[in-house]
Design a protein around this motif. Structure first.
Motif, PDB file in Angstrom:
ATOM      1  N   ALA A 174       0.852  -1.185   0.000  1.00 18.44           N
ATOM      2  CA  ALA A 174       0.000   0.000   0.000  1.00 18.44           C
ATOM      3  C   ALA A 174       0.888   1.236   0.000  1.00 18.44           C
ATOM      4  CB  ALA A 174      -0.927   0.001   1.215  1.00 18.44           C
ATOM      5  N   GLN A 175       0.295   2.369  -0.292  1.00 17.76           N
ATOM      6  CA  GLN A 175       1.047   3.619  -0.337  1.00 17.76           C
ATOM      7  C   GLN A 175       1.757   3.863   0.993  1.00 17.76           C
ATOM      8  OE1 GLN A 175      -1.327   7.178  -0.907  1.00 17.76           O
ATOM      9  NE2 GLN A 175       0.297   8.142  -2.104  1.00 17.76           N
ATOM     10  N   GLY A 176       3.052   4.179   0.906  1.00 14.62           N
ATOM     11  CA  GLY A 176       3.849   4.437   2.096  1.00 14.62           C
ATOM     12  C   GLY A 176       4.616   3.241   2.610  1.00 14.62           C
ATOM     13  N   ASP A 177       4.311   2.036   2.128  1.00 18.72           N
ATOM     14  CA  ASP A 177       5.015   0.838   2.593  1.00 18.72           C
ATOM     15  C   ASP A 177       6.452   0.820   2.077  1.00 18.72           C
ATOM     16  OD1 ASP A 177       2.800  -0.050   3.909  1.00 18.72           O
ATOM     17  OD2 ASP A 177       2.232  -1.541   2.399  1.00 18.72           O
ATOM     18  N   GLU A 178       7.350   0.302   2.893  1.00 20.20           N
ATOM     19  CA  GLU A 178       8.726   0.084   2.458  1.00 20.20           C
ATOM     20  C   GLU A 178       8.844  -1.292   1.818  1.00 20.20           C
ATOM     21  OE1 GLU A 178      11.414   0.651   5.690  1.00 20.20           O
ATOM     22  OE2 GLU A 178      11.411   2.841   5.490  1.00 20.20           O
ATOM     23  N   CYS A 179       9.694  -1.393   0.814  1.00 20.53           N
ATOM     24  CA  CYS A 179       9.914  -2.665   0.137  1.00 20.53           C
ATOM     25  C   CYS A 179      11.274  -2.619  -0.546  1.00 20.53           C
ATOM     26  CB  CYS A 179       8.802  -2.952  -0.881  1.00 20.53           C
ATOM     27  SG  CYS A 179       8.712  -1.751  -2.234  1.00 20.53           S
ATOM     28  N   TYR A 180      11.643  -3.723  -1.157  1.00 19.47           N
ATOM     29  CA  TYR A 180      12.890  -3.804  -1.910  1.00 19.47           C
ATOM     30  C   TYR A 180      12.572  -4.059  -3.379  1.00 19.47           C
ATOM     31  CZ  TYR A 180      15.473  -4.256   2.491  1.00 19.47           C
ATOM     32  OH  TYR A 180      16.013  -4.037   3.734  1.00 19.47           O
TER      33      TYR A 180
ATOM     34  N   GLN B 227      22.922  -8.434 -16.841  1.00  9.68           N
ATOM     35  CA  GLN B 227      22.547  -9.635 -16.095  1.00  9.68           C
ATOM     36  C   GLN B 227      23.047  -9.636 -14.651  1.00  9.68           C
ATOM     37  OE1 GLN B 227      20.322 -11.844 -17.406  1.00  9.68           O
ATOM     38  NE2 GLN B 227      20.305 -10.313 -19.024  1.00  9.68           N
ATOM     39  N   SER B 228      23.514  -8.502 -14.161  1.00  9.54           N
ATOM     40  CA  SER B 228      23.941  -8.411 -12.770  1.00  9.54           C
ATOM     41  C   SER B 228      22.745  -8.061 -11.893  1.00  9.54           C
ATOM     42  CB  SER B 228      25.025  -7.342 -12.616  1.00  9.54           C
ATOM     43  OG  SER B 228      24.515  -6.069 -12.983  1.00  9.54           O
ATOM     44  N   PRO B 229      22.787  -8.429 -10.606  1.00 12.48           N
ATOM     45  CA  PRO B 229      21.661  -8.114  -9.720  1.00 12.48           C
ATOM     46  C   PRO B 229      21.555  -6.620  -9.453  1.00 12.48           C
ATOM     47  CG  PRO B 229      23.461  -9.093  -8.482  1.00 12.48           C
ATOM     48  CD  PRO B 229      23.836  -9.210  -9.921  1.00 12.48           C
ATOM     49  N   VAL B 230      20.325  -6.148  -9.383  1.00  8.36           N
ATOM     50  CA  VAL B 230      20.034  -4.754  -9.053  1.00  8.36           C
ATOM     51  C   VAL B 230      19.129  -4.761  -7.833  1.00  8.36           C
ATOM     52  CG1 VAL B 230      18.946  -2.617  -9.824  1.00  8.36           C
ATOM     53  CG2 VAL B 230      20.231  -4.008 -11.453  1.00  8.36           C
ATOM     54  N   ILE B 231      19.481  -3.987  -6.818  1.00  8.55           N
ATOM     55  CA  ILE B 231      18.686  -3.969  -5.595  1.00  8.55           C
ATOM     56  C   ILE B 231      18.624  -2.555  -5.044  1.00  8.55           C
ATOM     57  CG2 ILE B 231      20.724  -4.622  -4.248  1.00  8.55           C
ATOM     58  CD1 ILE B 231      18.806  -5.901  -2.217  1.00  8.55           C
ATOM     59  N   LYS B 232      17.448  -2.201  -4.529  1.00  7.87           N
ATOM     60  CA  LYS B 232      17.285  -0.895  -3.900  1.00  7.87           C
ATOM     61  C   LYS B 232      16.151  -0.961  -2.890  1.00  7.87           C
ATOM     62  CE  LYS B 232      16.368   3.999  -4.689  1.00  7.87           C
ATOM     63  NZ  LYS B 232      16.077   5.066  -5.664  1.00  7.87           N
ATOM     64  N   LYS B 233      16.413  -0.443  -1.700  1.00  7.18           N
ATOM     65  CA  LYS B 233      15.352  -0.307  -0.710  1.00  7.18           C
ATOM     66  C   LYS B 233      14.582   0.966  -1.035  1.00  7.18           C
ATOM     67  CE  LYS B 233      14.400  -0.390   4.252  1.00  7.18           C
ATOM     68  NZ  LYS B 233      14.979  -0.446   5.621  1.00  7.18           N
ATOM     69  N   THR B 234      13.273   0.867  -1.097  1.00  2.73           N
ATOM     70  CA  THR B 234      12.479   1.993  -1.564  1.00  2.73           C
ATOM     71  C   THR B 234      11.145   2.032  -0.831  1.00  2.73           C
ATOM     72  OG1 THR B 234      11.561   3.055  -3.549  1.00  2.73           O
ATOM     73  CG2 THR B 234      11.488   0.651  -3.463  1.00  2.73           C
ATOM     74  N   GLN B 235      10.261   2.878  -1.307  1.00  3.39           N
ATOM     75  CA  GLN B 235       8.959   3.073  -0.679  1.00  3.39           C
ATOM     76  C   GLN B 235       7.894   3.198  -1.756  1.00  3.39           C
ATOM     77  OE1 GLN B 235       8.270   6.823   1.556  1.00  3.39           O
ATOM     78  NE2 GLN B 235       7.742   5.536   3.300  1.00  3.39           N
ATOM     79  N   VAL B 236       6.717   2.665  -1.477  1.00  2.03           N
ATOM     80  CA  VAL B 236       5.611   2.754  -2.427  1.00  2.03           C
ATOM     81  C   VAL B 236       5.075   4.181  -2.425  1.00  2.03           C
ATOM     82  CG1 VAL B 236       3.303   1.939  -3.017  1.00  2.03           C
ATOM     83  CG2 VAL B 236       5.001   0.332  -2.117  1.00  2.03           C
ATOM     84  N   SER B 237       5.112   4.821  -3.586  1.00  2.00           N
ATOM     85  CA  SER B 237       4.636   6.202  -3.683  1.00  2.00           C
ATOM     86  C   SER B 237       3.161   6.278  -4.058  1.00  2.00           C
ATOM     87  CB  SER B 237       5.465   6.978  -4.711  1.00  2.00           C
ATOM     88  OG  SER B 237       5.390   6.356  -5.991  1.00  2.00           O
ATOM     89  N   ASN B 238       2.672   5.270  -4.792  1.00  2.00           N
ATOM     90  CA  ASN B 238       1.280   5.327  -5.234  1.00  2.00           C
ATOM     91  C   ASN B 238       0.838   3.956  -5.723  1.00  2.00           C
ATOM     92  OD1 ASN B 238      -1.227   6.641  -6.087  1.00  2.00           O
ATOM     93  ND2 ASN B 238      -0.497   6.297  -8.168  1.00  2.00           N
ATOM     94  N   VAL B 239      -0.427   3.651  -5.505  1.00  2.00           N
ATOM     95  CA  VAL B 239      -1.059   2.468  -6.082  1.00  2.00           C
ATOM     96  C   VAL B 239      -2.304   2.953  -6.805  1.00  2.00           C
ATOM     97  CG1 VAL B 239      -2.125   0.224  -5.661  1.00  2.00           C
ATOM     98  CG2 VAL B 239      -0.213   0.975  -4.226  1.00  2.00           C
ATOM     99  N   GLY B 240      -2.294   2.859  -8.126  1.00  2.00           N
ATOM    100  CA  GLY B 240      -3.408   3.408  -8.893  1.00  2.00           C
ATOM    101  C   GLY B 240      -3.567   2.743 -10.237  1.00  2.00           C
ATOM    102  N   ASN B 241      -4.573   3.170 -10.959  1.00  2.00           N
ATOM    103  CA  ASN B 241      -4.918   2.570 -12.237  1.00  2.00           C
ATOM    104  C   ASN B 241      -3.806   2.759 -13.268  1.00  2.00           C
ATOM    105  OD1 ASN B 241      -6.866   1.361 -14.113  1.00  2.00           O
ATOM    106  ND2 ASN B 241      -6.923   3.385 -15.061  1.00  2.00           N
TER     107      ASN B 241
END
Length: 283
Positions: free
Chosen positions: A139-145, A153-167
């Motif tokens: 949901a909006q505001g949740d932290e995730c990776y 082909q190398s791994p990409v990773i970033k800790k981030t936050q959900v800014s919006n959930v919409g159509n």
């Protein structure tokens, strides 16, 4: 010669190239990049080759990232920007080393994903792992990776936050082709460039697929953008496959839109809401 459409039967196709089982080892990933080490054995590269241009396609080769969601039965999920239609040859690469043919088993008509299968015997002892799903929706505001695969082909990773959930808004394309409809997308803060991947929690449990959407702008130019697709939409399709059954899709063949307050007033929807005692009506 006869005034009709004369034709000659073609000879049978040559036999397919045999594939020999092979074992590959996934490279060791720095534990500091957690949860990438948990998910990398579940990522594959997917190649799709079209024999000719049909269904609005403008290219004959597509490439993207897939996610192994089951090893028994063997199932891979990828987006419809990688496999947009059902006519074509599919090749799946495991651990950047073993390339085997894939087979399309499900092409979702509305949501941006397809389901593939493969012959697991061709992987020998390759330590492929199926991704684990989370039951918690983002949901909006949740932290995730954001964990994905880069262009090298190398791994990409970033800790981030959900800014919006919409159509997810896509336009009708010219020439006509498939586009995502009636689906919500998960946007995150400052996404990094990937070929695809997942949004997950700190334990590496997948909460959404990170997929590429294809559309056109107002001038008819092709555009693409990345967004998250909630894993619950995918799980509903996978569950029948896990039981040896085929999914049964129930849907209305309409395109939904969300009306704002001014749109409801103009169309009389507010009167309909009051008559039925509801707070809001979506179309």
């Amino acid at each position: 010669k006869t005034g009709l459409w004369d034709f000659t039967d073609l000879p049978p196709p040559p036999p397919s190239m045999p594939y020999t089982p092979a074992t590959a080892i996934y490279p060791t990933i720095n534990p500091a990049l957690h949860p990438a080490p948990v998910l990398m054995p579940s990522f594959v590269a997917v190649d799709f080759h079209l024999p000719f241009l049909v269904d609005g396609m403008k290219a004959t080769q597509f490439y993207g990232t897939g996610l192994v969601v089951s090893t028994n039965p063997p199932l891979v999920v990828c987006d419809r920007d990688t496999i947009p239609i059902s006519i074509g040859d599919i090749f799946i690469t495991f651990a950047n080393s073993v390339i085997i043919p894939g087979r399309l088993v499900y092409l979702h008509p509305h949501y941006n994903f397809v389901v593939l299968t493969y012959d697991s015997a061709l992987l020998a002892n390759t330590p492929v792992k199926a991704a684990t799903f989370s039951d918690r929706r983002l949901a909006q505001g949740d932290e995730c990776y954001l964990v994905g695969v880069g262009t090298d082909q190398s791994p990409v990773i970033k800790k981030t936050q959900v800014s919006n959930v919409g159509n997810i808004a896509t336009r009708e394309c010219s020439p006509p082709r498939w586009r995502a409809m009636n689906v919500e997308g998960i946007k995150i803060d400052d996404p990094v460039g990937t070929q695809g991947g997942v949004l997950c929690d700190g334990e590496g449990k997948v909460q959404a697929l990170w997929v590429n959407y294809s559309s056109q702008d107002e001038k008819g130019n092709d555009v693409t953008f990345m967004s998250g697709l909630d894993i619950s939409s995918v799980k509903k399709v996978l569950e029948p496959f896990m039981k040896g059954e085929s999914p049964k899709l129930r849907m209305l063949k309409v395109g939904d839109i969300v009306l704002g307050l001014e749109g409801k007033v103009a169309t009389g929807m507010k009167d309909l809401e009051r008559a039925h005692g509801v707070d809001s009506v979506q179309m």
